[in-house]
Design an enzyme around this catalytic site. Structure first.
Site, PDB file in Angstrom:
ATOM      1  N   ARG A  21     -12.631   4.904   6.408  1.00  0.00           N
ATOM      2  CA  ARG A  21     -12.814   5.796   5.682  1.00  0.00           C
ATOM      3  C   ARG A  21     -13.991   6.666   6.378  1.00  0.00           C
ATOM      4  O   ARG A  21     -13.842   6.816   7.533  1.00  0.00           O
ATOM      5  CB  ARG A  21     -13.727   5.091   4.416  1.00  0.00           C
ATOM      6  CG  ARG A  21     -13.234   3.982   3.774  1.00  0.00           C
ATOM      7  CD  ARG A  21     -11.596   4.331   3.004  1.00  0.00           C
ATOM      8  NE  ARG A  21     -11.457   3.346   2.183  1.00  0.00           N
ATOM      9  CZ  ARG A  21     -10.117   2.943   1.958  1.00  0.00           C
ATOM     10  NH1 ARG A  21      -9.044   3.670   2.626  1.00  0.00           N
ATOM     11  NH2 ARG A  21      -9.571   1.880   1.032  1.00  0.00           N
ATOM     12  N   HIS A 170       1.575  -4.754   7.415  1.00  0.00           N
ATOM     13  CA  HIS A 170       0.953  -5.785   6.604  1.00  0.00           C
ATOM     14  C   HIS A 170       2.243  -6.404   5.900  1.00  0.00           C
ATOM     15  O   HIS A 170       2.638  -5.959   4.380  1.00  0.00           O
ATOM     16  CB  HIS A 170       0.149  -5.049   5.535  1.00  0.00           C
ATOM     17  CG  HIS A 170       0.549  -3.687   4.976  1.00  0.00           C
ATOM     18  ND1 HIS A 170       1.685  -3.310   4.520  1.00  0.00           N
ATOM     19  CD2 HIS A 170      -0.062  -2.446   4.877  1.00  0.00           C
ATOM     20  CE1 HIS A 170       1.694  -1.879   4.231  1.00  0.00           C
ATOM     21  NE2 HIS A 170       0.473  -1.533   4.620  1.00  0.00           N
ATOM     22  N   ASP A 242      -5.984  -4.723   7.514  1.00  0.00           N
ATOM     23  CA  ASP A 242      -5.677  -3.857   6.318  1.00  0.00           C
ATOM     24  C   ASP A 242      -6.976  -4.000   5.606  1.00  0.00           C
ATOM     25  O   ASP A 242      -6.927  -3.770   4.275  1.00  0.00           O
ATOM     26  CB  ASP A 242      -4.577  -4.072   5.356  1.00  0.00           C
ATOM     27  CG  ASP A 242      -4.169  -2.932   4.773  1.00  0.00           C
ATOM     28  OD1 ASP A 242      -4.697  -2.045   5.095  1.00  0.00           O
ATOM     29  OD2 ASP A 242      -3.171  -3.121   3.889  1.00  0.00           O
ATOM     30  N   ALA A 258      -6.301  -0.185  -5.025  1.00  0.00           N
ATOM     31  CA  ALA A 258      -5.752  -1.171  -4.097  1.00  0.00           C
ATOM     32  C   ALA A 258      -6.591  -1.349  -2.913  1.00  0.00           C
ATOM     33  O   ALA A 258      -6.674  -0.202  -2.336  1.00  0.00           O
ATOM     34  CB  ALA A 258      -4.317  -0.753  -4.033  1.00  0.00           C
TER      35      ALA A 258
HETATM   36  O1  DOR Z   1      -4.381  -2.202  -0.552  1.00  0.00           O
HETATM   37  C1  DOR Z   1      -4.065  -1.119   0.077  1.00  0.00           C
HETATM   38  N1  DOR Z   1      -5.311  -0.354   0.205  1.00  0.00           N
HETATM   39  N2  DOR Z   1      -3.002  -0.800   0.651  1.00  0.00           N
HETATM   40  C2  DOR Z   1      -2.778   0.315   1.449  1.00  0.00           C
HETATM   41  O2  DOR Z   1      -1.828   0.500   1.719  1.00  0.00           O
HETATM   42  C3  DOR Z   1      -3.864   1.308   1.691  1.00  0.00           C
HETATM   43  C4  DOR Z   1      -5.140   0.659   1.240  1.00  0.00           C
HETATM   44  C5  DOR Z   1      -6.283   1.719   1.006  1.00  0.00           C
HETATM   45  O3  DOR Z   1      -6.352   2.710   1.854  1.00  0.00           O
HETATM   46  O4  DOR Z   1      -7.025   1.566   0.281  1.00  0.00           O
HETATM   47 ZN    ZN Z   2      -3.685  -0.116   5.201  1.00  0.00          ZN
END
Ligand code: DOR
Ligand code: ZN
Length: 344
Positions: A21, A170, A242, A258
């Site tokens: 981020r 992943h 991830d 997610a």
């Molecule tokens: O769970 C996930 N979060 N999968 C992804 O592919 C992207 C990631 C995110 O950037 O938050």
């Molecule tokens: Zn990712």
């Protein structure tokens, strides 16, 4: 590992897929990875995405500032778009690969690839320039089948671009593991959480928003196949956490984002997992050596010593809840040695 002291030393651990981020979030999460790992592959799905040299070098600078004195190599990626050959030539010295997201499959992927046949000119350039292609391999099908439905696309790419290194990011299914053995130019990363949880852990009882991620965790047989490949050190499989931090109010929300935040616990939990399966001897390969060979990288020297002393996972890091919050992991990081310094 010596049995008396129950100690493990990992040389230059690498996290081959993570989300750092920007801004305050980056300040919180980057040191948690750069402390424990010698390097990591940084995903480009920011707003706006990282898809040009100026944005890339600005982001790299922000990462370096937050890494501070830690010995840590950020391996950068750019977001797939239809680049010209010249643009890719210019980017090549700064990146480890190009990350392809199908449009709309996950966080900030709205501007991803909508039609793969329109992307093939750029993919050809990647093959010619020997730049790996990293892929979020999911379709818009039924959520449990999205990865499986994408696998024929991996096969198509592997056949059409035989010199291109393709990394299935992943992976979550037994079928994806089987592709590794069928195509020389296909590799994969797997997360910690997909080695541990299934859909049951996420939604089988109370809904657990901090375990919600894409791709969705799958069936016990899938987890078993992934775990078997990881603990046996399948030579084409690399660790990529991830780790995907979202603030608490975006996770405990109606419309949960997610992503599972594993950066501060990843190495400790991996040792615990491999130890439980009598596979500590294979952890070095899974968490560093395979990635070095597959990508041809030489990360900085950094030895991380873990001991079998419990680590109580904090409930929060800044605004983010980590996996295993408030629980104990039976291993902790005891010391970190680099070529230039030793620290406890
Ligand atoms: O769970 C996930 N979060 N999968 C992804 O592919 C992207 C990631 C995110 O950037 O938050
Ligand atoms: Zn990712």
């Amino acid at each position: 590992m010596t049995n008396q002291t129950k100690q493990v030393v990992i040389n230059s651990p690498l996290d081959m897929h993570l989300h750092f981020r920007e801004g305050a979030m980056a300040q919180t999460v980057i040191p948690l990875t750069s402390h424990a790992f010698a390097g990591g592959v940084i995903m480009p799905n920011l707003v706006p995405v990282v898809d040009n040299l100026e944005r890339l070098t600005g982001y790299l600078q922000e990462i370096k500032t937050n890494v501070g004195q830690d010995v840590f190599e950020p391996y950068m990626t750019v977001f797939f778009k239809n680049y010209t050959y010249q643009e890719l030539e210019q980017l090549k010295p700064y990146i480890l690969g190009v990350k392809l997201y199908p449009a709309g499959v996950t966080t900030n992927s709205e501007n991803g690839v909508a039609a793969l046949n329109h992307a093939e000119a750029t993919i050809k350039y990647l093959e010619e320039l020997e730049i790996p292609l990293l892929v979020h391999g999911e379709t818009h099908g039924f959520v449990m089948d999205r990865e499986k439905l994408f696998l024929p696309i991996f096969e198509h790419l592997a056949q059409k671009f035989p010199q291109l290194k393709i990394i299935m990011e992943h992976i979550t299914t037994a079928e994806a593991i089987s592709l590794l053995d069928r195509y020389e130019n296909i590799y994969a990363t797997v997360t910690l959480h997909h080695l541990i949880i299934t859909l049951d852990d996420l939604a089988g009882g109370l809904l657990r928003p901090h375990l919600f991620c894409k791709p969705i965790p799958k069936r016990p047989e899938d987890r078993a196949a992934l775990l078997d490949a990881a603990i046996k050190a399948h030579p084409k499989l690399m660790f990529g956490s991830d780790s995907a931090p979202h603030p608490l109010d975006k996770k405990e929300a109606c419309g949960c984002a997610a992503g599972i935040f594993t950066a501060p616990i990843a190495l400790q939990a991996l040792v615990e997992l491999f130890d439980r399966h009598q596979a500590i001897a294979n952890l070095q390969a899974f968490v560093s050596d395979h990635a070095q060979r597959i990508y041809g990288i030489q990360p900085p020297q950094k030895s991380v010593t873990l001991v079998a002393t419990p680590f109580k996972v904090p409930s929060m890091y800044g605004t983010v809840t980590p996996m295993f919050a408030n629980q104990e992991i039976s291993w902790s990081i005891a010391r970190i040695d680099t070529a230039i310094s030793c620290s406890l």
